[in-house]
Scaffold this active site. Sequence first.
Site, PDB file in Angstrom:
ATOM      1  N   PRO A   9       3.399   5.169   0.826  1.00 57.80           N
ATOM      2  CA  PRO A   9       3.152   4.697  -0.540  1.00 57.80           C
ATOM      3  C   PRO A   9       3.776   3.345  -0.880  1.00 57.80           C
ATOM      4  O   PRO A   9       4.922   3.070  -0.530  1.00 57.80           O
ATOM      5  CB  PRO A   9       3.751   5.803  -1.428  1.00 57.80           C
ATOM      6  N   ASN A  10       2.966   2.557  -1.543  1.00 62.29           N
ATOM      7  CA  ASN A  10       3.324   1.248  -2.103  1.00 62.29           C
ATOM      8  C   ASN A  10       3.431   0.125  -1.085  1.00 62.29           C
ATOM      9  O   ASN A  10       3.531  -1.046  -1.458  1.00 62.29           O
ATOM     10  CB  ASN A  10       4.625   1.344  -2.931  1.00 62.29           C
ATOM     11  N   ARG A  17       6.096  -8.200  -4.631  1.00 53.94           N
ATOM     12  CA  ARG A  17       7.262  -7.976  -5.494  1.00 53.94           C
ATOM     13  C   ARG A  17       8.503  -7.774  -4.639  1.00 53.94           C
ATOM     14  O   ARG A  17       8.390  -7.470  -3.457  1.00 53.94           O
ATOM     15  CB  ARG A  17       7.067  -6.706  -6.342  1.00 53.94           C
ATOM     16  N   TYR A  22      11.964  -6.886   0.572  1.00 50.87           N
ATOM     17  CA  TYR A  22      10.867  -6.605   1.502  1.00 50.87           C
ATOM     18  C   TYR A  22      10.222  -7.846   2.109  1.00 50.87           C
ATOM     19  O   TYR A  22       9.283  -7.723   2.905  1.00 50.87           O
ATOM     20  CB  TYR A  22       9.804  -5.759   0.788  1.00 50.87           C
ATOM     21  N   ASN A  71       6.309   4.295   8.665  1.00 48.27           N
ATOM     22  CA  ASN A  71       7.138   3.986   7.494  1.00 48.27           C
ATOM     23  C   ASN A  71       6.588   4.851   6.370  1.00 48.27           C
ATOM     24  O   ASN A  71       5.550   4.535   5.777  1.00 48.27           O
ATOM     25  CB  ASN A  71       7.064   2.509   7.123  1.00 48.27           C
ATOM     26  N   ALA A  74       8.828   6.184   0.231  1.00 51.83           N
ATOM     27  CA  ALA A  74       9.721   7.116  -0.482  1.00 51.83           C
ATOM     28  C   ALA A  74       9.524   8.568  -0.042  1.00 51.83           C
ATOM     29  O   ALA A  74      10.425   9.399  -0.226  1.00 51.83           O
ATOM     30  CB  ALA A  74       9.516   6.979  -1.993  1.00 51.83           C
ATOM     31  N   GLU A  95      10.506   6.418  13.266  1.00 50.88           N
ATOM     32  CA  GLU A  95      10.625   6.161  11.821  1.00 50.88           C
ATOM     33  C   GLU A  95      11.131   4.736  11.616  1.00 50.88           C
ATOM     34  O   GLU A  95      12.100   4.329  12.263  1.00 50.88           O
ATOM     35  CB  GLU A  95      11.635   7.167  11.228  1.00 50.88           C
ATOM     36  N   HIS A  97      12.031   1.496   8.670  1.00 52.08           N
ATOM     37  CA  HIS A  97      12.190   0.994   7.305  1.00 52.08           C
ATOM     38  C   HIS A  97      12.445  -0.502   7.362  1.00 52.08           C
ATOM     39  O   HIS A  97      13.179  -0.974   8.233  1.00 52.08           O
ATOM     40  CB  HIS A  97      13.343   1.700   6.582  1.00 52.08           C
ATOM     41  N   ARG A 104      21.497   0.723   0.244  1.00 48.65           N
ATOM     42  CA  ARG A 104      20.818   0.819  -1.049  1.00 48.65           C
ATOM     43  C   ARG A 104      21.244   2.086  -1.805  1.00 48.65           C
ATOM     44  O   ARG A 104      22.295   2.643  -1.526  1.00 48.65           O
ATOM     45  CB  ARG A 104      19.303   0.735  -0.821  1.00 48.65           C
TER      46      ARG A 104
HETATM   47  O1  CA2 Z   1      12.614  -0.096   3.437  1.00 52.15           O
HETATM   48  C1  CA2 Z   1      11.575   0.537   3.588  1.00 52.15           C
HETATM   49  O2  CA2 Z   1      10.726   0.246   4.426  1.00 52.15           O
HETATM   50  C2  CA2 Z   1      11.269   1.722   2.663  1.00 52.15           C
HETATM   51  O3  CA2 Z   1      10.607   2.720   3.434  1.00 52.15           O
HETATM   52  C3  CA2 Z   1      10.359   1.200   1.580  1.00 52.15           C
HETATM   53  C4  CA2 Z   1      10.042   2.227   0.499  1.00 52.15           C
HETATM   54  C5  CA2 Z   1      11.325   2.866  -0.021  1.00 52.15           C
HETATM   55  O4  CA2 Z   1      10.994   3.909  -0.932  1.00 52.15           O
HETATM   56  C6  CA2 Z   1      12.183   3.440   1.096  1.00 52.15           C
HETATM   57  O5  CA2 Z   1      13.361   3.966   0.538  1.00 52.15           O
HETATM   58  C7  CA2 Z   1      12.525   2.343   2.088  1.00 52.15           C
HETATM   59  C8  CA2 Z   1       9.363   1.588  -0.708  1.00 52.15           C
HETATM   60  C9  CA2 Z   1       8.225   0.691  -0.417  1.00 52.15           C
HETATM   61  C10 CA2 Z   1       7.915  -0.092  -1.663  1.00 52.15           C
HETATM   62  O6  CA2 Z   1       7.156  -1.187  -1.291  1.00 52.15           O
HETATM   63  C11 CA2 Z   1       7.061  -2.231  -2.141  1.00 52.15           C
HETATM   64  C12 CA2 Z   1       6.011  -3.076  -1.942  1.00 52.15           C
HETATM   65  C13 CA2 Z   1       5.859  -4.173  -2.735  1.00 52.15           C
HETATM   66  C14 CA2 Z   1       6.741  -4.437  -3.738  1.00 52.15           C
HETATM   67  C15 CA2 Z   1       7.801  -3.588  -3.922  1.00 52.15           C
HETATM   68  C16 CA2 Z   1       7.960  -2.479  -3.132  1.00 52.15           C
END
Ligand code: CA2
Length: 140
Positions: A9-10, A17, A22, A71, A74, A95, A97, A104
């Site tokens: 997700p995301n 952002r 990231y 990846n 969340a 896995e 990240h 964090r």
């Molecule tokens: O650090 C990582 O790769 C995470 O898997 C990213 C997840 C986060 O929930 C994990 O704790 C760590 C979140 C991805 C959010 O992606 C975004 C994309 C664009 C803008 C902001 C966030």
Amino acid sequence: MRIQIINGPNLNLLGTREPEIYGKKGFEEYLNVLRNAFPNIRIDYYQSNVEGELINKIHEVGFEADGIVLNAGAYTHYSLALMDAIKCVSTPVVEVHISNVHQREEFRHHSVISPACKGVICGFGLNSYRLAIEALLHMK
Ligand code: CA2
């Protein structure tokens, strides 16, 4: 050699952002870099924001691909269904990240999927994916 990258997700919004966490690159752009770095490997990419679709993908490729780089976003921190799916398949899963989750918030320090994975790479930005592929290559 066939590697499947699965993003949760995301991660489709990467580069739009929070660049300080990231980076500025979208994943599709990085995928070109990755494919150029491993010209002899077939690298397939899948992204979904839906837990069940991620599980379906793991089932679909998890007996055929040589490795999965996951990846789970969340879902990493609470999806027991994803953890079970990883255990159900024979393909090794690494896995990854992008961020160093241990630097964090507390809730990001625990991964429920790690015990089902071969290993974990985190904190190296998008390079985490390249390192995960290297790790899978060295398992061969
Ligand atoms: O650090 C990582 O790769 C995470 O898997 C990213 C997840 C986060 O929930 C994990 O704790 C760590 C979140 C991805 C959010 O992606 C975004 C994309 C664009 C803008 C902001 C966030």
